[in-house]
Write a protein that holds these residues in place. Structure first.
Motif, PDB file in Angstrom:
ATOM      1  N   PHE A 409      42.114  39.353  42.058  1.00  0.00           N
ATOM      2  CA  PHE A 409      43.539  39.577  41.813  1.00  0.00           C
ATOM      3  C   PHE A 409      44.338  39.682  43.108  1.00  0.00           C
ATOM      4  O   PHE A 409      45.567  39.608  43.088  1.00  0.00           O
ATOM      5  CB  PHE A 409      43.750  40.824  40.943  1.00  0.00           C
ATOM      6  CG  PHE A 409      43.213  42.100  41.518  1.00  0.00           C
ATOM      7  CD1 PHE A 409      44.001  42.914  42.319  1.00  0.00           C
ATOM      8  CD2 PHE A 409      41.907  42.500  41.244  1.00  0.00           C
ATOM      9  CE1 PHE A 409      43.507  44.093  42.844  1.00  0.00           C
ATOM     10  CE2 PHE A 409      41.402  43.682  41.763  1.00  0.00           C
ATOM     11  CZ  PHE A 409      42.209  44.481  42.569  1.00  0.00           C
ATOM     12  N   ALA A 410      43.675  39.848  44.227  1.00  0.00           N
ATOM     13  CA  ALA A 410      44.308  39.836  45.539  1.00  0.00           C
ATOM     14  C   ALA A 410      43.214  39.532  46.551  1.00  0.00           C
ATOM     15  O   ALA A 410      42.025  39.653  46.257  1.00  0.00           O
ATOM     16  CB  ALA A 410      44.982  41.165  45.860  1.00  0.00           C
ATOM     17  N   LYS A 411      43.610  39.110  47.757  1.00  0.00           N
ATOM     18  CA  LYS A 411      42.605  38.794  48.756  1.00  0.00           C
ATOM     19  C   LYS A 411      41.712  40.004  49.009  1.00  0.00           C
ATOM     20  O   LYS A 411      42.196  41.118  49.207  1.00  0.00           O
ATOM     21  CB  LYS A 411      43.269  38.346  50.054  1.00  0.00           C
ATOM     22  CG  LYS A 411      42.274  37.804  51.079  1.00  0.00           C
ATOM     23  CD  LYS A 411      42.981  37.201  52.281  1.00  0.00           C
ATOM     24  CE  LYS A 411      41.967  36.620  53.261  1.00  0.00           C
ATOM     25  NZ  LYS A 411      42.623  35.990  54.421  1.00  0.00           N
ATOM     26  N   ASN A 412      40.390  39.785  48.952  1.00  0.00           N
ATOM     27  CA  ASN A 412      39.381  40.824  49.185  1.00  0.00           C
ATOM     28  C   ASN A 412      39.359  41.894  48.105  1.00  0.00           C
ATOM     29  O   ASN A 412      38.846  42.992  48.329  1.00  0.00           O
ATOM     30  CB  ASN A 412      39.576  41.486  50.552  1.00  0.00           C
ATOM     31  CG  ASN A 412      39.432  40.510  51.692  1.00  0.00           C
ATOM     32  OD1 ASN A 412      38.673  39.551  51.610  1.00  0.00           O
ATOM     33  ND2 ASN A 412      40.180  40.737  52.767  1.00  0.00           N
ATOM     34  N   ALA A 413      39.897  41.604  46.922  1.00  0.00           N
ATOM     35  CA  ALA A 413      39.922  42.571  45.827  1.00  0.00           C
ATOM     36  C   ALA A 413      39.594  41.855  44.518  1.00  0.00           C
ATOM     37  O   ALA A 413      40.272  40.901  44.148  1.00  0.00           O
ATOM     38  CB  ALA A 413      41.279  43.259  45.741  1.00  0.00           C
ATOM     39  N   MET A 414      38.552  42.307  43.823  1.00  0.00           N
ATOM     40  CA  MET A 414      38.082  41.628  42.623  1.00  0.00           C
ATOM     41  C   MET A 414      37.883  42.621  41.475  1.00  0.00           C
ATOM     42  O   MET A 414      37.453  43.754  41.693  1.00  0.00           O
ATOM     43  CB  MET A 414      36.756  40.910  42.913  1.00  0.00           C
ATOM     44  CG  MET A 414      36.241  40.017  41.775  1.00  0.00           C
ATOM     45  SD  MET A 414      34.668  39.192  42.201  1.00  0.00           S
ATOM     46  CE  MET A 414      35.172  38.148  43.585  1.00  0.00           C
ATOM     47  N   PHE A 415      38.211  42.165  40.261  1.00  0.00           N
ATOM     48  CA  PHE A 415      37.938  42.931  39.043  1.00  0.00           C
ATOM     49  C   PHE A 415      36.831  42.233  38.280  1.00  0.00           C
ATOM     50  O   PHE A 415      36.856  41.005  38.101  1.00  0.00           O
ATOM     51  CB  PHE A 415      39.192  43.035  38.183  1.00  0.00           C
ATOM     52  CG  PHE A 415      38.948  43.714  36.857  1.00  0.00           C
ATOM     53  CD1 PHE A 415      38.687  45.081  36.796  1.00  0.00           C
ATOM     54  CD2 PHE A 415      38.961  42.991  35.674  1.00  0.00           C
ATOM     55  CE1 PHE A 415      38.450  45.706  35.586  1.00  0.00           C
ATOM     56  CE2 PHE A 415      38.727  43.607  34.460  1.00  0.00           C
ATOM     57  CZ  PHE A 415      38.474  44.975  34.418  1.00  0.00           C
ATOM     58  N   GLN A 416      35.837  43.007  37.810  1.00  0.00           N
ATOM     59  CA  GLN A 416      34.702  42.448  37.096  1.00  0.00           C
ATOM     60  C   GLN A 416      34.482  43.225  35.802  1.00  0.00           C
ATOM     61  O   GLN A 416      34.629  44.452  35.779  1.00  0.00           O
ATOM     62  CB  GLN A 416      33.434  42.526  37.963  1.00  0.00           C
ATOM     63  CG  GLN A 416      33.560  41.796  39.284  1.00  0.00           C
ATOM     64  CD  GLN A 416      32.363  42.040  40.200  1.00  0.00           C
ATOM     65  OE1 GLN A 416      31.873  43.155  40.318  1.00  0.00           O
ATOM     66  NE2 GLN A 416      31.894  40.985  40.854  1.00  0.00           N
ATOM     67  N   VAL A 417      34.124  42.512  34.736  1.00  0.00           N
ATOM     68  CA  VAL A 417      33.860  43.154  33.449  1.00  0.00           C
ATOM     69  C   VAL A 417      32.616  42.520  32.831  1.00  0.00           C
ATOM     70  O   VAL A 417      32.391  41.312  32.960  1.00  0.00           O
ATOM     71  CB  VAL A 417      35.085  43.035  32.509  1.00  0.00           C
ATOM     72  CG1 VAL A 417      35.411  41.582  32.209  1.00  0.00           C
ATOM     73  CG2 VAL A 417      34.860  43.826  31.229  1.00  0.00           C
TER      74      VAL A 417
END
Length: 445
Positions: A409-417
Motif C-alpha cells: 500500500f506504500a513503498k516498503n509497507a505491505m498488508f498480508q492476509v
C-alpha cells in the motif's frame, strides 16, 4: 531537480579527479562560477556529460533517470570514495533504486564495495485467530528485527542481526520489566561470516544464519529459522549445490529449556545437502527444480529429534504472472516410533501453491493472491519454526486449504492476509481443528 543542486550533492562523489589538470568541457560554466570546481571534477570523473557535450545548462530541470545515471556512474567510483562519500552514494542509490534497476544497474552491487556498512530491518504487527483457541487472548503481537551487513573486502561479508520475540499486546507486565518480558525477548538471530571465492561461484558461510529445509524456493514446511552451522555452496545461473552441518536454534526441534533442577536438552543437529536446477529465466527470475536431504541427530527421542532423516523435492514454475509450486517431503523414524497413521517408519506431506502476481516492497500498489493445499500425515511435521503462516496444529496430521493476498500500500509497507478452509484431521479420532485467520502489516527499512 535542478542540476546545480545535484552538482552540490555529487561534488563529494567525484573522487579520483584532479581539477588542476582538468579542462572545463562546458562553454556555459565560467571559471568564476560557484559550481566551476565541482562541475569540472564531475565531468573529469565521467559522471556527467552535459547537453550535446558542450553545455552544462545548470538551471535546467533534469529527469530522475538522468539523476539515476549520474548516481550509477558515481557507484563505479566507490572504491576510491571515503566513508562519508560512500554513505552519500548509498543514500542516493536507495532514492533512485527503481530507476537504477530499470537502467540495468543492480543496486545490490553496492554490497560488493569495500567498506560498505548497511543497516536494514523490518517490523511486523500481526493478528491471529482460531475459534476456541486459548491463543485468542493474545491475538495481536509484534516483532522487530534489525540487520547490519558489512563488506569487509571484495570477497568477505559479515552479517549481524537481532530480533525481538513475538510479543503480544496483552502482556500484563510493564514494557520495561525485563523479568516479566524475558529480557524483552531480544536475541541474536544472525551472526555469520560469508566468504566468496572460486570466480564468485563458491560461497562459504559460517556462524548463525537463516536455514530453510529445501532452500528459498521450497515451501519451508518443516523448518526455516535461526541455525548455527557451516554451509558450502556452489552456484551459477543454471545450477546450485549446497552442503552444511549445524544445530537448530528455534522451535521444539532446537531443544527444551532448563526447568527447575532438570538439565535442558541439547538441540537437534543435522547434516544437509541440496541440489537445484534453474531454467526459463535463470536463477533470479526463472523456474527451478530441487531435491534435498537431512540427517538428524539428537539426545532425546520424545521431540523433534525422534526423526532419523528427511528428504524432499520441489518444483517452482514461473508462467508469466503465475507461479506454481509443488513440494513433497518424507520423514523417516526409528523403528520404535509409531505414528497415528499406522506407519512405523515414515510420514509424508504434499504441498501445492498457486500464486498470481507479485507484491514487492519497492513497488507501491503491487499485489498478489494465492491458494494452497496441504496434505500431511501424522509425523510429517518434526517440530520447529517454519516459513509457513499456520499454527502448529495446522501443520501435522491434517488436510487443509488456504487462501491469501499481499498488497503493497506504500513503498516498503505491505498488508498480508491469510485464511484456512476445508481443514480436517487425517488419522485418528481427534476433532477437526478450527479454521485459522491471520492478517499483518509488515514494514521494511
Amino acid at each position: 531537480m535542478k542540476t546545480k543542486v545535484l552538482a552540490a550533492l555529487a561534488a563529494t562523489m567525484a573522487v579520483g579527479a584532479t581539477c588542476a589538470f582538468a579542462a572545463n568541457p562546458f562553454v556555459d560554466v565560467p571559471s568564476d562560477s560557484w559550481a566551476y570546481k565541482s562541475v569540472v571534477e564531475l565531468a573529469d570523473a565521467g559522471i556527467i556529460q552535459g547537453v550535446d557535450g558542450q553545455y552544462f545548462q545548470g538551471n535546467r530541470n533534469i529527469t530522475r533517470y538522468e539523476a539515476a545515471e549520474m548516481v550509477a556512474k558515481a557507484m563505479a567510483h566507490m572504491d576510491k570514495a571515503s566513508v562519508e562519500q560512500r554513505a552519500l552514494i548509498n543514500k542516493l542509490a536507495d532514492e533512485y533504486a527503481d530507476e537504477l534497476n530499470n537502467l540495468g544497474v543492480r543496486v545490490s552491487a553496492l554490497e560488493n564495495r569495500v567498506g560498505n556498512v548497511k543497516l536494514t530491518g523490518d517490523a511486523r504487527v500481526r493478528y491471529r485467530y482460531q475459534d476456541g483457541s486459548k491463543e485468542n487472548d493474545n491475538s495481536w503481537d509484534y516483532r522487530v528485527r534489525v540487520r547490519a551487513n558489512s563488506q569487509v573486502n571484495d570477497r568477505t561479508k559479515v552479517e549481524f542481526g537481532v530480533s525481538t520475540d513475538n510479543h503480544n499486546f496483552a502482556d500484563n507486565g510493564t514494557a520495561s520489566n525485563a523479568e516479566n518480558q524475558e529480557n524483552n525477548g531480544i536475541y541474536v538471530d544472525r551472526a555469520n561470516v560469508d566468504y566468496n571465492f572460486g570466480g564468485n561461484n563458491w560461497d562459504l558461510k559460517v556462524g548463525r544464519y537463516n536455514y530453510v529445509l529445501g532452500g528459498d524456493r521450497a515451501y519451508g514446511y518443516n523448518y526455516g529459522d535461526t541455525f548455527d552451522g557451516a554451509q558450502l555452496k556452489y552456484g551459477n545461473d543454471k545450477f546450485a549445490a549446497t552442503a552444511g552441518y549445524g544445530k537448530f536454534k528455534e522451535g521444539d526441534i532446537a531443544g527444551i529449556a532448563k526447568t527447575n533442577d532438570d538439565e535442558g536438552l541439547e538441540g537437534t543437529k543435522t547434516g544437509y545437502g541440496e541440489l537445484e536446477g534453474f531454467f526459463g529465466g535463470g536463477r533470479a527470475a526463472g523456474s527451478a527444480l530441487g531435491v534435498y536431504y537431512n540427517d538428524f541427530s539428537a539426545n532425546d527421542a520424545t521431540r523433534g529429534g525422534q526423526a532419523d532423516d528427511l528428504w524432499g523435492a520441489y518444483a517452482s514454475l514461473n508462467l508469466g504472472k503465475w507461479n506454481a509450486l509443488a513440494n513433497y517431503e518424507n520423514v523417516s523414524y526409528a523403528k520404535d516410533i509409531k505414528t497415528a497413521n499406522g506407519n512405523d517408519d515414515s510420514a509424508n506431506v504434499w504441498i501445492g501453491k498457486l500464486t498470481y502476481g507479485k507484491a514487492g516492497f519497492a513497488t507501491p500498489k503491487s499485489w498478489d493472491a494465492w491458494v494452497e493445499y496441504i496434505n500431511a500425515e501424522d509425523g510429517a511435521f518434526v517440530g520447529g519454526s517454519t516459513n509457513g503462516w499456520r499454527w502448529g496444529n495446522h501443520m501435522d496430521n491434517i488436510e487443509s486449504w488456504g487462501v491469501g493476498a499481499d498488497y503493497t500500500f506504500a513503498k516498503n509497507a505491505m498488508f498480508q492476509v491469510m485464511q484456512s478452509f476445508g481443514t480436517n484431521t487425517k488419522d485418528g479420532n481427534a476433532k477437526d481443528p478450527e479454521e485459522q485467520t491471520r492478517a499483518q502489516f509488515v514494514f521494511v527499512f
